[in-house]
Write a protein that holds these residues in place. Structure first.
Motif, mmCIF file in Angstrom:
data_model
loop_
_atom_site.group_PDB
_atom_site.id
_atom_site.type_symbol
_atom_site.label_atom_id
_atom_site.label_comp_id
_atom_site.label_asym_id
_atom_site.label_seq_id
_atom_site.Cartn_x
_atom_site.Cartn_y
_atom_site.Cartn_z
ATOM 1 N N ARG A 194 -7.506 -7.202 -4.117
ATOM 2 C CA ARG A 194 -8.740 -6.510 -4.460
ATOM 3 C C ARG A 194 -8.467 -5.022 -4.650
ATOM 4 O O ARG A 194 -7.492 -4.483 -4.110
ATOM 5 C CB ARG A 194 -9.816 -6.726 -3.396
ATOM 6 C CG ARG A 194 -9.485 -6.154 -2.026
ATOM 7 C CD ARG A 194 -10.546 -6.589 -1.018
ATOM 8 N NE ARG A 194 -10.271 -6.066 0.315
ATOM 9 C CZ ARG A 194 -10.953 -6.406 1.402
ATOM 10 N NH1 ARG A 194 -11.966 -7.286 1.316
ATOM 11 N NH2 ARG A 194 -10.647 -5.875 2.577
ATOM 12 N N GLN A 195 -9.362 -4.401 -5.413
ATOM 13 C CA GLN A 195 -9.191 -2.977 -5.702
ATOM 14 C C GLN A 195 -10.551 -2.319 -5.834
ATOM 15 O O GLN A 195 -11.457 -2.857 -6.480
ATOM 16 C CB GLN A 195 -8.382 -2.774 -6.983
ATOM 17 C CG GLN A 195 -8.014 -1.332 -7.249
ATOM 18 C CD GLN A 195 -7.035 -1.194 -8.393
ATOM 19 O OE1 GLN A 195 -6.954 -2.059 -9.282
ATOM 20 N NE2 GLN A 195 -6.266 -0.114 -8.388
ATOM 21 N N THR A 196 -10.679 -1.148 -5.232
ATOM 22 C CA THR A 196 -11.864 -0.320 -5.396
ATOM 23 C C THR A 196 -11.468 0.943 -6.149
ATOM 24 O O THR A 196 -10.294 1.345 -6.118
ATOM 25 C CB THR A 196 -12.483 0.050 -4.038
ATOM 26 O OG1 THR A 196 -11.472 0.668 -3.221
ATOM 27 C CG2 THR A 196 -13.001 -1.186 -3.329
ATOM 28 N N PRO A 197 -12.412 1.583 -6.837
ATOM 29 C CA PRO A 197 -12.086 2.777 -7.626
ATOM 30 C C PRO A 197 -11.403 3.844 -6.788
ATOM 31 O O PRO A 197 -11.840 4.149 -5.674
ATOM 32 C CB PRO A 197 -13.452 3.244 -8.126
ATOM 33 C CG PRO A 197 -14.266 2.003 -8.187
ATOM 34 C CD PRO A 197 -13.820 1.190 -7.013
ATOM 35 N N GLY A 198 -10.317 4.366 -7.313
ATOM 36 C CA GLY A 198 -9.610 5.444 -6.646
ATOM 37 C C GLY A 198 -8.663 4.993 -5.555
ATOM 38 O O GLY A 198 -8.028 5.829 -4.912
ATOM 39 N N LYS A 199 -8.568 3.685 -5.355
ATOM 40 C CA LYS A 199 -7.682 3.170 -4.311
ATOM 41 C C LYS A 199 -6.646 2.228 -4.912
ATOM 42 O O LYS A 199 -6.833 1.670 -5.989
ATOM 43 C CB LYS A 199 -8.484 2.451 -3.235
ATOM 44 C CG LYS A 199 -9.365 3.360 -2.390
ATOM 45 C CD LYS A 199 -9.977 2.597 -1.224
ATOM 46 C CE LYS A 199 -10.791 3.509 -0.336
ATOM 47 N NZ LYS A 199 -11.363 2.779 0.831
ATOM 48 N N GLU A 200 -5.562 2.050 -4.167
ATOM 49 C CA GLU A 200 -4.536 1.115 -4.578
ATOM 50 C C GLU A 200 -5.057 -0.322 -4.441
ATOM 51 O O GLU A 200 -5.875 -0.619 -3.564
ATOM 52 C CB GLU A 200 -3.294 1.276 -3.694
ATOM 53 C CG GLU A 200 -2.602 2.620 -3.793
ATOM 54 C CD GLU A 200 -1.785 2.719 -5.055
ATOM 55 O OE1 GLU A 200 -1.702 3.828 -5.618
ATOM 56 O OE2 GLU A 200 -1.235 1.689 -5.491
ATOM 57 N N ARG A 201 -4.561 -1.188 -5.312
ATOM 58 C CA ARG A 201 -4.884 -2.599 -5.173
ATOM 59 C C ARG A 201 -4.248 -3.107 -3.881
ATOM 60 O O ARG A 201 -3.095 -2.773 -3.585
ATOM 61 C CB ARG A 201 -4.372 -3.363 -6.384
ATOM 62 C CG ARG A 201 -4.769 -4.826 -6.419
ATOM 63 C CD ARG A 201 -4.540 -5.401 -7.808
ATOM 64 N NE ARG A 201 -3.167 -5.229 -8.238
ATOM 65 C CZ ARG A 201 -2.738 -5.464 -9.483
ATOM 66 N NH1 ARG A 201 -3.601 -5.891 -10.397
ATOM 67 N NH2 ARG A 201 -1.476 -5.291 -9.801
ATOM 68 N N GLU A 202 -4.999 -3.912 -3.127
ATOM 69 C CA GLU A 202 -4.498 -4.379 -1.836
ATOM 70 C C GLU A 202 -4.524 -5.900 -1.743
ATOM 71 O O GLU A 202 -5.355 -6.572 -2.348
ATOM 72 C CB GLU A 202 -5.318 -3.783 -0.684
ATOM 73 C CG GLU A 202 -6.759 -4.227 -0.639
ATOM 74 C CD GLU A 202 -7.476 -3.765 0.624
ATOM 75 O OE1 GLU A 202 -6.833 -3.149 1.503
ATOM 76 O OE2 GLU A 202 -8.687 -4.044 0.752
ATOM 77 N N PHE A 203 -3.613 -6.408 -0.955
ATOM 78 C CA PHE A 203 -3.503 -7.827 -0.721
ATOM 79 C C PHE A 203 -4.663 -8.326 0.133
ATOM 80 O O PHE A 203 -5.083 -7.646 1.075
ATOM 81 C CB PHE A 203 -2.178 -8.126 -0.019
ATOM 82 C CG PHE A 203 -2.064 -9.513 0.532
ATOM 83 C CD1 PHE A 203 -2.274 -9.762 1.880
ATOM 84 C CD2 PHE A 203 -1.759 -10.578 -0.300
ATOM 85 C CE1 PHE A 203 -2.178 -11.040 2.397
ATOM 86 C CE2 PHE A 203 -1.661 -11.858 0.196
ATOM 87 C CZ PHE A 203 -1.869 -12.098 1.550
ATOM 88 N N VAL A 204 -5.150 -9.526 -0.174
ATOM 89 C CA VAL A 204 -6.222 -10.131 0.615
ATOM 90 C C VAL A 204 -5.748 -11.435 1.267
ATOM 91 O O VAL A 204 -5.823 -11.587 2.480
ATOM 92 C CB VAL A 204 -7.457 -10.421 -0.256
ATOM 93 C CG1 VAL A 204 -8.531 -11.132 0.561
ATOM 94 C CG2 VAL A 204 -8.007 -9.146 -0.860
ATOM 95 N N ALA A 205 -5.253 -12.362 0.464
ATOM 96 C CA ALA A 205 -4.862 -13.673 0.994
ATOM 97 C C ALA A 205 -3.904 -14.342 0.037
ATOM 98 O O ALA A 205 -3.899 -14.045 -1.159
ATOM 99 C CB ALA A 205 -6.089 -14.554 1.202
ATOM 100 N N ALA A 206 -3.106 -15.266 0.562
ATOM 101 C CA ALA A 206 -2.188 -16.030 -0.271
ATOM 102 C C ALA A 206 -2.025 -17.430 0.302
ATOM 103 O O ALA A 206 -2.210 -17.651 1.508
ATOM 104 C CB ALA A 206 -0.829 -15.345 -0.367
ATOM 105 N N ILE A 207 -1.658 -18.344 -0.589
ATOM 106 C CA ILE A 207 -1.423 -19.733 -0.192
ATOM 107 C C ILE A 207 -0.168 -20.230 -0.898
ATOM 108 O O ILE A 207 0.055 -19.934 -2.071
ATOM 109 C CB ILE A 207 -2.653 -20.612 -0.517
ATOM 110 C CG1 ILE A 207 -2.503 -22.015 0.064
ATOM 111 C CG2 ILE A 207 -2.942 -20.649 -2.011
ATOM 112 C CD1 ILE A 207 -3.807 -22.813 0.053
ATOM 113 N N SER A 208 0.643 -20.949 -0.163
ATOM 114 C CA SER A 208 1.911 -21.414 -0.713
ATOM 115 C C SER A 208 1.706 -22.636 -1.606
ATOM 116 O O SER A 208 0.647 -23.240 -1.643
ATOM 117 C CB SER A 208 2.863 -21.779 0.421
ATOM 118 O OG SER A 208 2.343 -22.870 1.167
#
Length: 123
Positions: A38-52
């Motif tokens: 996810r990403q908000t304006p002015g911020k770096e994109r960040e990890f939320v969740a992952a599945i193998s």
């Protein structure tokens, strides 16, 4: 690579729920690690969740543990993110991504990205 299309975003009040879905094209979906960022304006994109691949392993960023659940349906080539107890700080554009290696938080490991879907949580 696979082509990814997200859906399910929208406006919700704090405490509410949303379910994001990501539809993938291509025959290699079942062999891919799938992630949500996810990403908000002015911020770096960040990890939320992952599945193998196969769904045997999942990984979440600390701030969403216990509230978000990632799942996949390889028969339908889809991955979902169930988001409960939403907070205003969850407001962001959410992206679905696919990778070949299990490096869940490493954005460079993901070689396919969707266009994003907006999630807005009002207080």
């Amino acid at each position: 690579q696979v082509q990814l299309v997200e859906s399910g975003g929208g406006l919700v009040q704090a405490g509410g729920s949303l379910r994001l879905s990501c539809a993938a094209s291509g025959r290699t979906f079942s062999t891919r690690v799938m992630g949500w960022f996810r990403q908000t304006p002015g911020k770096e994109r960040e990890f939320v969740a992952a599945i193998s691949w196969g769904g045997s392993s999942t990984y979440y960023t600390e701030s969403v543990k216990g509230r978000f659940t990632i799942s996949r349906d390889d028969a339908k080539n889809t991955v979902a993110l169930q988001m409960n107890s939403l907070k205003p700080e969850d407001t962001a554009v959410y992206y679905c991504a696919a990778a070949s290696s299990w490096l869940p938080i490493t954005q460079d490991a993901y070689d396919s990205w969707g266009q994003g879907t907006q999630v807005t949580v009002s207080s």
